[in-house]
Write a protein that holds these residues in place. Structure first.
Motif, short mmCIF file in Angstrom:
data_model
loop_
_atom_site.label_atom_id
_atom_site.label_comp_id
_atom_site.label_asym_id
_atom_site.label_seq_id
_atom_site.Cartn_x
_atom_site.Cartn_y
_atom_site.Cartn_z
N ASP A 20 38.96 55.56 50.02
CA ASP A 20 38.89 54.62 51.13
C ASP A 20 39.25 53.22 50.61
O ASP A 20 39.06 52.24 51.34
CB ASP A 20 37.22 54.50 51.95
CG ASP A 20 36.88 55.82 52.37
OD1 ASP A 20 37.83 56.58 53.03
OD2 ASP A 20 35.74 56.01 52.46
N GLY A 21 40.10 53.27 49.62
CA GLY A 21 40.42 51.86 48.95
C GLY A 21 39.36 50.88 48.48
O GLY A 21 39.40 49.84 48.41
N MET A 22 38.37 51.72 48.31
CA MET A 22 37.06 50.79 47.66
C MET A 22 37.33 50.34 46.31
O MET A 22 36.00 49.96 45.88
CB MET A 22 35.77 51.32 48.12
CG MET A 22 35.63 51.50 49.53
SD MET A 22 35.74 50.05 50.26
CE MET A 22 33.97 49.49 49.94
N GLY A 23 38.21 50.48 45.64
CA GLY A 23 38.42 49.97 44.25
C GLY A 23 39.16 50.99 43.60
O GLY A 23 39.99 51.67 43.98
N ARG A 37 38.82 49.63 33.00
CA ARG A 37 38.15 48.70 33.82
C ARG A 37 38.09 48.95 35.35
O ARG A 37 39.04 49.28 35.81
CB ARG A 37 39.11 47.01 33.76
CG ARG A 37 38.92 46.07 34.65
CD ARG A 37 39.71 45.01 34.84
NE ARG A 37 41.09 45.50 35.28
CZ ARG A 37 42.19 44.74 35.51
NH1 ARG A 37 41.95 43.50 35.11
NH2 ARG A 37 43.10 44.99 36.00
N ALA A 38 36.90 48.75 35.48
CA ALA A 38 36.58 49.35 37.09
C ALA A 38 36.72 48.25 37.73
O ALA A 38 35.78 47.20 37.58
CB ALA A 38 35.33 50.35 37.14
N VAL A 39 37.26 48.32 39.08
CA VAL A 39 36.82 47.26 40.21
C VAL A 39 36.25 47.77 41.27
O VAL A 39 36.98 48.64 41.97
CB VAL A 39 38.41 46.43 40.57
CG1 VAL A 39 38.06 45.32 41.53
CG2 VAL A 39 39.07 45.94 39.34
N PHE A 40 35.04 47.48 41.47
CA PHE A 40 34.29 48.15 42.65
C PHE A 40 34.14 47.06 43.90
O PHE A 40 33.41 45.98 43.59
CB PHE A 40 32.87 48.55 42.49
CG PHE A 40 33.00 49.40 41.02
CD1 PHE A 40 33.05 50.61 41.18
CD2 PHE A 40 32.57 48.94 39.78
CE1 PHE A 40 32.93 51.69 39.94
CE2 PHE A 40 32.65 49.72 38.58
CZ PHE A 40 32.83 51.12 38.95
N TRP A 99 25.83 50.93 43.59
CA TRP A 99 26.61 50.24 44.48
C TRP A 99 26.46 48.88 44.50
O TRP A 99 25.74 48.39 43.61
CB TRP A 99 25.66 50.61 45.94
CG TRP A 99 24.35 50.40 45.93
CD1 TRP A 99 23.75 49.05 46.50
CD2 TRP A 99 23.07 51.12 45.77
NE1 TRP A 99 22.42 49.23 46.30
CE2 TRP A 99 21.92 50.43 45.95
CE3 TRP A 99 23.23 52.55 45.31
CZ2 TRP A 99 20.84 50.96 45.65
CZ3 TRP A 99 21.92 52.89 45.12
CH2 TRP A 99 20.66 52.19 45.18
N VAL A 100 27.50 48.55 44.82
CA VAL A 100 27.92 46.83 44.93
C VAL A 100 26.91 46.24 45.72
O VAL A 100 26.69 46.82 46.89
CB VAL A 100 29.28 46.64 45.19
CG1 VAL A 100 29.44 45.16 45.25
CG2 VAL A 100 30.20 47.19 44.18
N VAL A 101 26.34 45.00 45.14
CA VAL A 101 25.46 44.32 46.27
C VAL A 101 26.27 42.93 46.17
O VAL A 101 27.02 42.39 45.31
CB VAL A 101 24.22 44.07 45.70
CG1 VAL A 101 23.41 45.25 45.77
CG2 VAL A 101 24.08 43.56 44.31
N ASP A 103 28.99 39.99 48.17
CA ASP A 103 30.52 40.28 49.02
C ASP A 103 31.77 39.82 47.93
O ASP A 103 32.54 39.58 48.26
CB ASP A 103 30.68 39.09 50.04
CG ASP A 103 30.30 37.77 49.52
OD1 ASP A 103 29.99 37.42 48.17
OD2 ASP A 103 30.18 36.77 50.40
N GLU A 104 31.16 40.09 46.44
CA GLU A 104 32.30 39.84 45.37
C GLU A 104 32.26 41.11 44.87
O GLU A 104 31.44 41.96 44.61
CB GLU A 104 31.59 38.82 44.54
CG GLU A 104 32.39 38.58 43.29
CD GLU A 104 31.99 37.78 42.40
OE1 GLU A 104 32.49 37.46 41.07
OE2 GLU A 104 30.66 37.25 42.20
N PRO A 105 33.67 41.51 44.25
CA PRO A 105 33.72 42.85 43.72
C PRO A 105 33.16 42.78 42.29
O PRO A 105 32.92 41.68 41.78
CB PRO A 105 35.37 43.06 43.51
CG PRO A 105 35.89 42.06 44.27
CD PRO A 105 35.04 40.84 44.79
N CYS A 106 32.57 43.95 42.15
CA CYS A 106 31.98 44.19 40.70
C CYS A 106 33.00 44.89 39.92
O CYS A 106 33.69 45.99 40.05
CB CYS A 106 30.75 45.25 40.75
SG CYS A 106 29.92 45.10 39.16
N ILE A 107 33.33 43.92 38.61
CA ILE A 107 34.37 44.29 37.66
C ILE A 107 33.70 44.69 36.44
O ILE A 107 32.75 43.82 35.78
CB ILE A 107 35.33 43.29 37.60
CG1 ILE A 107 36.23 43.06 38.94
CG2 ILE A 107 36.41 43.79 36.34
CD1 ILE A 107 37.05 41.89 38.64
#
Length: 123
Positions: A20-23, A37-40, A99-101, A103-107
């Motif tokens: 779903d394009g979530m990272g 490097r993961a971008v969540f 899960w990300v908490v 409104d900022e991406p977790c890298i």
């Protein structure tokens, strides 16, 4: 073995998109193993966006890494839970959801758990 290796995550060896394009996962394959490097993205959750790729009930990768930015909750299968954020060193055993908490991406950078991460399960 090379005396000096320098790579930039703007030009990874491989990129694996999440559902779903979530990272995405940007990956380098090195002599010492995969480094990623993961971008969540905000709203990302392992059980929704990686589970369909992994084919397991929870994440079975062991992670050793560093959180660059953003925040994430890690929930172990045994009920233990914690939140990680910028500057945190992480070591996470297999058997967890996350899960990300906010409104900022977790890298996050990881040098042990991304070899098969977000790779479609073989069928």
């Amino acid at each position: 073995m090379a005396g000096l290796v320098s790579k930039n995550f703007d030009k990874p060896d491989e990129t694996r998109p999440f559902e779903d394009g979530m990272g995405r996962l940007d990956l380098f394959n090195t002599e010492g193993g995969a480094v990623g490097r993961a971008v969540f993205e905000p709203g990302w959750r392992w059980s929704q966006h990686i589970k369909p790729l992994a084919g397991t009930d929870s994440c079975q990768s062991a992670h050793t890494g560093y959180v660059v930015s953003g925040r994430m909750v890690i929930a172990m299968d045994d009920g233990e839970q914690g939140e990680i954020g910028p500057g945190d060193f992480i070591r996470i055993a297999p058997g967890h959801d996350a899960w990300v908490v906010g409104d900022e991406p977790c890298i996050a950078l990881d040098w042990t758990g991304y070899t098969d991460y977000a790779k479609p399960a073989s069928g």
